[in-house]
Design an enzyme around this catalytic site. Structure first.
Site, PDB file in Angstrom:
ATOM      1  N   ILE A 157       0.836  -1.209   0.000  1.00 46.95           N
ATOM      2  CA  ILE A 157       0.000   0.000   0.000  1.00 46.95           C
ATOM      3  C   ILE A 157       0.864   1.251   0.000  1.00 46.95           C
ATOM      4  CG2 ILE A 157      -1.466   1.427   1.501  1.00 46.95           C
ATOM      5  CD1 ILE A 157      -3.152  -0.500   0.060  1.00 46.95           C
ATOM      6  N   VAL A 160       2.713   1.710  -3.363  1.00 47.52           N
ATOM      7  CA  VAL A 160       1.890   2.181  -4.473  1.00 47.52           C
ATOM      8  C   VAL A 160       1.441   3.620  -4.242  1.00 47.52           C
ATOM      9  CG1 VAL A 160      -0.340   1.874  -5.630  1.00 47.52           C
ATOM     10  CG2 VAL A 160       1.131  -0.097  -5.216  1.00 47.52           C
ATOM     11  N   GLU A 161       1.072   3.949  -3.018  1.00 49.74           N
ATOM     12  CA  GLU A 161       0.554   5.283  -2.734  1.00 49.74           C
ATOM     13  C   GLU A 161       1.623   6.370  -2.820  1.00 49.74           C
ATOM     14  OE1 GLU A 161      -2.397   6.463  -2.318  1.00 49.74           O
ATOM     15  OE2 GLU A 161      -3.592   4.623  -2.211  1.00 49.74           O
ATOM     16  N   THR A 162       2.780   6.140  -2.202  1.00 49.77           N
ATOM     17  CA  THR A 162       3.763   7.233  -2.078  1.00 49.77           C
ATOM     18  C   THR A 162       5.204   6.809  -2.305  1.00 49.77           C
ATOM     19  OG1 THR A 162       4.009   6.919   0.322  1.00 49.77           O
ATOM     20  CG2 THR A 162       2.291   8.449  -0.422  1.00 49.77           C
ATOM     21  N   TYR A 343      -5.340  -1.600  -9.108  1.00 50.98           N
ATOM     22  CA  TYR A 343      -4.713  -1.114  -7.882  1.00 50.98           C
ATOM     23  C   TYR A 343      -4.513  -2.252  -6.887  1.00 50.98           C
ATOM     24  CZ  TYR A 343      -4.090   1.474  -3.519  1.00 50.98           C
ATOM     25  OH  TYR A 343      -3.607   1.938  -2.318  1.00 50.98           O
TER      26      TYR A 343
END
Length: 361
Positions: A157, A160-162, A343
């Protein structure tokens, strides 16, 4: 981004480099007691502004009235804070690009999944994930013990996010949320609620709301939580008495808590690849099929399905053909973070790739 999943794709339109929340100054302007009317503002944010982008905005004035009436905010200070917020027209343009479209996509395989996956699962990115995991392995193990969510998912997570904190966004959150609350009627109600929660968060945590930065839509920190997700799921995982999503340990605990609350099954797998093809069947994380129905359509799982008798059918575009998977409850749990098959699969596969690379070191 939590609670903005239907608006934003996983490949966030963020600018590189983030800013950490500022600590409360020694001499705050306004009421110095957290949660009792005022913010703890930096000295350069304490002056009363002349005018401002939202000074004559009826929605902004109504919002101030509500915050004073319902939450006891100091009217003058809140007016001064919002008076320093900037209207960002480019945020509205980006948000409009996220609006649902009725345009019909390609009718045959064109490699969409391969392109999406290649943005995240690269040798350099995997090694950065290994470094993050090694640095915060104690927090990741503790999160698994407390919430039942394995490190691979949390690492996936945040990756992928940051990119493990490398791309958290540099837009001032107050500017983004004020713009979308007061000058974006299509989603004004939603973003006004997020602005309300953001200001309550800043007051409670002793943060200067004019210092906090994140995505163009107001998502915050390593895990890109929207303020409403902060309110429900963020935790003080490092025990310092302050919930700070820009702190990796708090972010790790908060992501794990989010998944626990959305039905993560401890020790359950995420998805199982299928043998065969099912071109005529509807696919996606929202679908529900019995295993027998999919078997009758010509599909079979490559490994056991953990006694799951009802699954979703997932289809991924490999360029020349489609790859089919059985989606299990934990796949659905990942889609609660962002409502996208791509995602969820990228999160899982990136976390798994980082775990394998770490074991091979």
């Amino acid at each position: 981004m939590r609670f903005l999943a239907t608006l934003l794709p996983a490949v966030a339109l963020l600018s590189a480099c983030s800013s950490q929340p500022q600590q409360a100054p020694a001499e705050p302007h306004g009421n110095p007691f957290k949660g009792n009317g005022g913010f703890l503002l930096s000295p350069d944010h304490s002056a009363t502004p002349f005018g401002g982008d939202f000074s004559d905005n009826q929605a902004a004035n109504a919002f101030i009235d509500k915050m004073v009436r319902e939450h006891g905010f100091d009217r003058q200070q809140l007016h001064d804070v919002l008076g320093q917020a900037k209207n960002l027209d480019w945020v509205i343009r980006l948000m409009d690009r996220q609006a649902p479209t009725t345009a019909q996509g390609p009718t045959g395989p064109n490699g969409a999944w391969i392109r999406y996956r290649s943005k995240f699962i690269t040798p350099d990115n995997v090694q950065n994930g290994v470094a993050f995991w090694n640095q915060y392995q104690d927090a990741l193990q503790r999160a698994q013990q407390v919430y039942g969510v394995p490190p691979e998912i949390i690492v996936g997570i945040i990756g992928v996010e940051t990119r493990w904190g490398r791309v958290m966004g540099k837009t001032r959150i107050l500017d983004a949320l004020a713009t979308l609350s007061f000058n974006y009627p299509r989603r004004a109600a939603y973003f006004s609620g997020e602005l309300e929660t953001f200001l309550l968060m800043a007051r409670e945590e002793g943060d200067d709301p004019l210092n906090l930065r994140g995505s163009f839509a107001g998502a915050m920190g390593y895990g890109q939580f929207m303020p409403s997700a902060f309110k429900q799921y963020a935790v003080d995982f490092n025990g310092d008495g302050h919930i700070n999503l820009w702190d990796p340990v708090d972010a790790i605990g908060s992501v794990a808590h989010y998944f626990q609350a959305h039905g993560w099954l401890t020790n359950g797998t995420v998805a199982v690849q299928a043998n065969g093809q099912a071109p005529g069947m509807e696919s996606g994380f929202k679908t529900r099929y019995s295993v027998a129905t999919l078997a009758a359509a010509g599909l079979s799982p490559q490994i056991p399905l953990d006694n799951n008798q009802q699954v979703s059918l997932l289809k991924f575009d490999m360029g020349t053909s489609y790859q089919y998977w059985y989606g299990l409850p934990n796949f659905y749990a990942i889609t609660r973070y962002n409502h996208s098959n791509h995602y969820a699969m990228a999160v899982w596969q990136l976390g798994e790739a980082v775990g394998r690379a770490r074991q091979g070191m």
